[in-house]
Design a protein around this motif. Structure first.
Motif, PDB file in Angstrom:
ATOM      1  N   LEU A   1      26.892  -7.809   6.575  1.00  0.00           N
ATOM      2  CA  LEU A   1      25.923  -6.778   6.932  1.00  0.00           C
ATOM      3  C   LEU A   1      26.010  -6.515   8.429  1.00  0.00           C
ATOM      4  O   LEU A   1      26.195  -7.443   9.205  1.00  0.00           O
ATOM      5  CB  LEU A   1      24.504  -7.235   6.564  1.00  0.00           C
ATOM      6  N   PRO A   2      25.884  -5.271   8.868  1.00  0.00           N
ATOM      7  CA  PRO A   2      25.672  -4.067   8.074  1.00  0.00           C
ATOM      8  C   PRO A   2      26.969  -3.524   7.491  1.00  0.00           C
ATOM      9  O   PRO A   2      28.058  -3.917   7.895  1.00  0.00           O
ATOM     10  CB  PRO A   2      25.100  -3.095   9.104  1.00  0.00           C
ATOM     11  N   PHE A   3      26.821  -2.593   6.551  1.00  0.00           N
ATOM     12  CA  PHE A   3      28.001  -1.926   5.990  1.00  0.00           C
ATOM     13  C   PHE A   3      28.545  -0.876   6.948  1.00  0.00           C
ATOM     14  O   PHE A   3      29.733  -0.564   6.930  1.00  0.00           O
ATOM     15  CB  PHE A   3      27.630  -1.253   4.659  1.00  0.00           C
ATOM     16  N   THR A   4      27.667  -0.281   7.755  1.00  0.00           N
ATOM     17  CA  THR A   4      28.072   0.687   8.776  1.00  0.00           C
ATOM     18  C   THR A   4      27.652   0.157  10.147  1.00  0.00           C
ATOM     19  O   THR A   4      26.602  -0.471  10.283  1.00  0.00           O
ATOM     20  CB  THR A   4      27.411   2.052   8.566  1.00  0.00           C
ATOM     21  N   GLN A   5      28.451   0.426  11.141  1.00  0.00           N
ATOM     22  CA  GLN A   5      28.186  -0.089  12.486  1.00  0.00           C
ATOM     23  C   GLN A   5      26.930   0.552  13.066  1.00  0.00           C
ATOM     24  O   GLN A   5      26.742   1.769  12.990  1.00  0.00           O
ATOM     25  CB  GLN A   5      29.372   0.198  13.392  1.00  0.00           C
ATOM     26  N   HIS A   6      26.058  -0.256  13.650  1.00  0.00           N
ATOM     27  CA  HIS A   6      24.897   0.271  14.351  1.00  0.00           C
ATOM     28  C   HIS A   6      25.344   1.040  15.587  1.00  0.00           C
ATOM     29  O   HIS A   6      26.295   0.633  16.278  1.00  0.00           O
ATOM     30  CB  HIS A   6      23.956  -0.864  14.767  1.00  0.00           C
ATOM     31  N   ARG A   7      24.649   2.129  15.862  1.00  0.00           N
ATOM     32  CA  ARG A   7      25.003   2.944  17.022  1.00  0.00           C
ATOM     33  C   ARG A   7      23.791   3.139  17.937  1.00  0.00           C
ATOM     34  O   ARG A   7      23.525   4.227  18.430  1.00  0.00           O
ATOM     35  CB  ARG A   7      25.578   4.295  16.574  1.00  0.00           C
TER      36      ARG A   7
END
Length: 369
Positions: free
Chosen positions: A359-365
């Motif tokens: 986790l996460p599946f998508t990178q935090h921005r």
């Protein structure tokens, strides 16, 4: 999210905006909430990742705790040292019960020397107000729930859209908050994994501000369904699903939110039970899960091993539009947490393999300072 009869549900202050936008409504946490708009869940999700999504989250509650002993009151209720928070800084924390279960996960922002604002989840707001009021009993501290329109603007165009609406929050970094105008509150935070803001506005000023936001070419209304898929891709917990009053921060993998000194000697509610949970170690662990194929595995589905023995449960699941495959979150036995470990779910009579996924599946921005 249950799209059932709305007769006994609370209505958002800007309900007519969503009707005009042709939202489809449904029940969530006692509120009649916009679930989707004509754009549809998939496009709403991707629009937020690519431009700016506007979410009406007025079902959530702002609570001001103020007075000379405001920090003491919050410290009684939460595993937090409020007096150590820098002015303008926000902290993620919990309201724990006597068994160290998570009654709610909240964000506390220090706005002044003796002034804090708490953002509480909708379904827990009344209980949270009661908990904080009891914590303030006998102290020189006041607990004041606020009536505000609360919106989240999330995505790479969020800062520019706010500027075009006359609100400059460019000085804020992730998890910072201010009162930019009288009776307004704004923070650089959100529930999507994207850079973004949450802004609380008095009702009499909200309509004009929302119209200015919607006039920006990159801003679209986004419903609760896409908010759920966005937060799930970002690996963020939903209270009542992934964490609850029967889940402690140890099993949930959220001990990073509690300072070591408080773990050892804090006197907050549930402190002794939390220390016992720490000593015992996690009984199961929260993990990301990637189902094989295209079939999502929904929350509440039991997880089994190759021999058919129950080894965990999916707590949230759906399709991840940004990653192009199903995504899920859940709990498994602690010897199954290694990335790539395979567990199974029975979905409509078919055994679906799921692999443990970071986790996460998508990178935090987020905009870090």
């Amino acid at each position: 999210m249950d799209a059932t009869n709305s007769g006994n549900l609370k209505t958002l202050p800007l309900h007519e905006f969503h009707e005009a936008a042709k939202a489809r409504f449904g029940a969530f946490a006692g509120w009649n909430m916009p679930l989707t708009y004509p754009l549809g869940v998939l496009k709403e999700h991707l629009h937020t990742r690519e431009k700016a999504g506007l979410f009406d989250i007025s079902h959530m509650k702002l609570i001001v705790v103020s007075g000379p002993q405001a920090a003491d009151a919050i410290a009684r209720a939460c595993p937090l040292a409020p007096e150590t928070i820098s002015l303008g800084r926000s902290k993620y924390t919990f309201l724990l019960n006597d068994e160290a279960g998570i009654d709610d996960d909240i964000i506390v922002t220090r706005l002044g020397e003796n002034r804090y604002v708490v953002v509480a989840n909708a379904g827990n707001a009344a209980q949270d107000i009661d908990t904080l009021t009891k914590a303030a009993s006998g102290l020189d501290a006041t607990v004041e729930p606020l009536d505000r329109v609360l919106v989240a603007l999330q995505g790479p165009s969020a800062e520019g859209a706010l500027l075009s609406a006359g609100l400059d929050l460019s000085s804020l970094s992730f998890m910072q908050g201010i009162e930019p105008r009288e009776n307004w509150f704004a923070s650089r935070s959100g529930y999507t994994g994207e850079d973004g803001f949450e802004v609380a506005i008095p009702l009499e000023e909200a309509k004009d501000f929302i119209e200015k936001l919607l006039a920006h070419e990159d801003v679209e209304w986004i419903g609760l369904a896409a908010r759920d898929s966005l937060r799930l891709e970002a690996g963020l917990c939903l209270h009542g699903n992934d964490i609850s009053a029967s889940t402690n921060p140890v099993d949930a993998g959220l001990m990073w939110a509690i300072a070591k000194s408080l773990r050892e000697s804090g006197t907050f509610n549930g402190a002794d039970a939390l220390r016992a949970a720490i000593a015992a170690g996690p009984q199961h662990a929260r993990v990301g899960l990637k189902p094989e194929g295209r079939q999502p595995v929904r929350g509440g589905t039991a997880l089994i091993n190759a021999d058919g023995r129950t080894v965990g449960e999916v707590t949230s699941g759906g399709f991840g539009p940004s990653v192009g495959h199903p995504v899920a979150m859940g709990y498994v036995e602690t010897d199954l947490v290694a990335h790539g470990t395979t567990v199974y779910a029975e979905v409509r009579g078919t055994r679906v393999p799921l692999s443990v996924h970071p986790l996460p599946f998508t990178q935090h921005r987020y905009r870090k300072g």
